[in-house]
Scaffold this motif. Structure first.
Motif, short mmCIF file in Angstrom:
data_model
loop_
_atom_site.label_atom_id
_atom_site.label_comp_id
_atom_site.label_asym_id
_atom_site.label_seq_id
_atom_site.Cartn_x
_atom_site.Cartn_y
_atom_site.Cartn_z
N SER A 53 36.75 45.98 32.24
CA SER A 53 36.18 45.64 33.54
C SER A 53 35.24 44.45 33.40
N ARG A 54 35.07 43.79 34.52
CA ARG A 54 34.13 42.67 34.59
C ARG A 54 33.41 42.73 35.93
N LYS A 55 32.09 42.53 35.89
CA LYS A 55 31.28 42.50 37.11
C LYS A 55 30.96 41.05 37.44
N ILE A 56 31.09 40.72 38.71
CA ILE A 56 30.84 39.36 39.19
C ILE A 56 29.96 39.45 40.42
N ASN A 57 28.85 38.75 40.40
CA ASN A 57 27.98 38.69 41.58
C ASN A 57 28.26 37.37 42.30
N CYS A 58 28.58 37.49 43.57
CA CYS A 58 28.89 36.31 44.38
C CYS A 58 27.68 35.95 45.24
N LYS A 59 27.71 34.74 45.77
CA LYS A 59 26.59 34.24 46.58
C LYS A 59 26.41 35.06 47.86
N ASN A 60 27.54 35.43 48.48
CA ASN A 60 27.47 36.19 49.73
C ASN A 60 28.80 36.89 49.95
N PHE A 61 28.89 37.63 51.04
CA PHE A 61 30.08 38.42 51.34
C PHE A 61 31.33 37.57 51.47
N VAL A 62 31.22 36.47 52.18
CA VAL A 62 32.38 35.60 52.39
C VAL A 62 32.92 35.08 51.06
N ARG A 63 32.04 34.65 50.18
CA ARG A 63 32.46 34.16 48.85
C ARG A 63 33.11 35.29 48.05
N ALA A 64 32.58 36.49 48.17
CA ALA A 64 33.16 37.63 47.45
C ALA A 64 34.57 37.91 47.93
N VAL A 65 34.77 37.89 49.24
CA VAL A 65 36.11 38.14 49.80
C VAL A 65 37.06 37.00 49.41
N GLU A 66 36.57 35.77 49.43
CA GLU A 66 37.40 34.64 48.98
C GLU A 66 37.85 34.85 47.54
N LEU A 67 36.93 35.31 46.69
CA LEU A 67 37.26 35.54 45.29
C LEU A 67 38.28 36.67 45.15
N VAL A 68 38.11 37.74 45.92
CA VAL A 68 39.09 38.83 45.91
C VAL A 68 40.47 38.27 46.24
N ASN A 69 40.55 37.42 47.25
CA ASN A 69 41.84 36.84 47.64
C ASN A 69 42.43 35.94 46.56
N ARG A 70 41.59 35.18 45.88
CA ARG A 70 42.07 34.30 44.81
C ARG A 70 42.56 35.13 43.62
N ILE A 71 41.84 36.19 43.29
CA ILE A 71 42.28 37.08 42.21
C ILE A 71 43.60 37.75 42.61
N ALA A 72 43.71 38.14 43.87
CA ALA A 72 44.94 38.77 44.36
C ALA A 72 46.14 37.83 44.21
N GLU A 73 45.95 36.55 44.45
CA GLU A 73 47.04 35.58 44.29
C GLU A 73 47.50 35.50 42.84
N VAL A 74 46.56 35.43 41.91
CA VAL A 74 46.90 35.38 40.49
C VAL A 74 47.60 36.67 40.09
N ALA A 75 47.05 37.80 40.51
CA ALA A 75 47.64 39.10 40.16
C ALA A 75 49.06 39.22 40.70
N GLU A 76 49.26 38.74 41.89
CA GLU A 76 50.60 38.84 42.50
C GLU A 76 51.61 37.98 41.74
N THR A 77 51.21 36.80 41.29
CA THR A 77 52.16 35.96 40.52
C THR A 77 52.51 36.63 39.20
N GLN A 78 51.60 37.42 38.65
CA GLN A 78 51.85 38.12 37.39
C GLN A 78 52.46 39.51 37.59
N GLN A 79 52.50 39.97 38.84
CA GLN A 79 52.97 41.32 39.15
C GLN A 79 52.22 42.37 38.32
N HIS A 80 50.91 42.14 38.19
CA HIS A 80 50.03 43.08 37.49
C HIS A 80 48.74 43.11 38.30
N HIS A 81 48.40 44.25 38.84
CA HIS A 81 47.38 44.33 39.87
C HIS A 81 46.15 45.11 39.43
#
Length: 122
Positions: A53-81
């Motif tokens: 696991s890794r913990k990441i503190n983001c500047k605010n809620f919007v940045r956190a959700v943006e990061l979730v979406n970017r991680i989701a894109e990488v995960a989807e290309t790898q088909q490992h979630h």
């Protein structure tokens, strides 16, 4: 897949591609997981060597959700979630394990290295 005779590096993991896993693959031993963990030092290996696991503190809620979406894109290309936990409006915890085998596989460390790369470029 990383060559078993060489120690994995962050670069070799980030350049690799996840191999589909539907079970029938051995989970990494504690010793193997430790070796992979050395290549992904930002990630914490749990006591049972069954997840990282890794913990990441983001500047605010919007940045956190943006990061979730970017991680989701990488995960989807790898088909490992990963499991993604957003708490306290800006605290993100990413947990990786290979559910089909009930423990860690090389795929978890490949995705961890790719997430690290994504974070370095944000």
């Amino acid at each position: 897949m990383i060559n078993e005779s060489e120690r994995p590096t962050a670069q070799s993991l980030a350049a690799a591609k996840c191999v589909p896993c539907e079970g029938g693959v051995d989970k990494l031993t504690g010793e193997q997981a430790d070796s992979y963990a050395q290549a992904t030092p930002e990630w914490e290996l749990d006591a049972a060597a069954s997840a990282i696991s890794r913990k990441i503190n983001c500047k605010n809620f919007v940045r956190a959700v943006e990061l979730v979406n970017r991680i989701a894109e990488v995960a989807e290309t790898q088909q490992h979630h990963p499991d993604l936990h957003l708490t306290g409006y800006r605290h993100l915890k990413v947990v990786l394990t290979t559910h089909a085998i009930g423990g860690l596989s090389e795929n978890d460390f490949i995705l961890a290295a790719q997430i690290d790369q994504l974070l370095a470029n944000r």
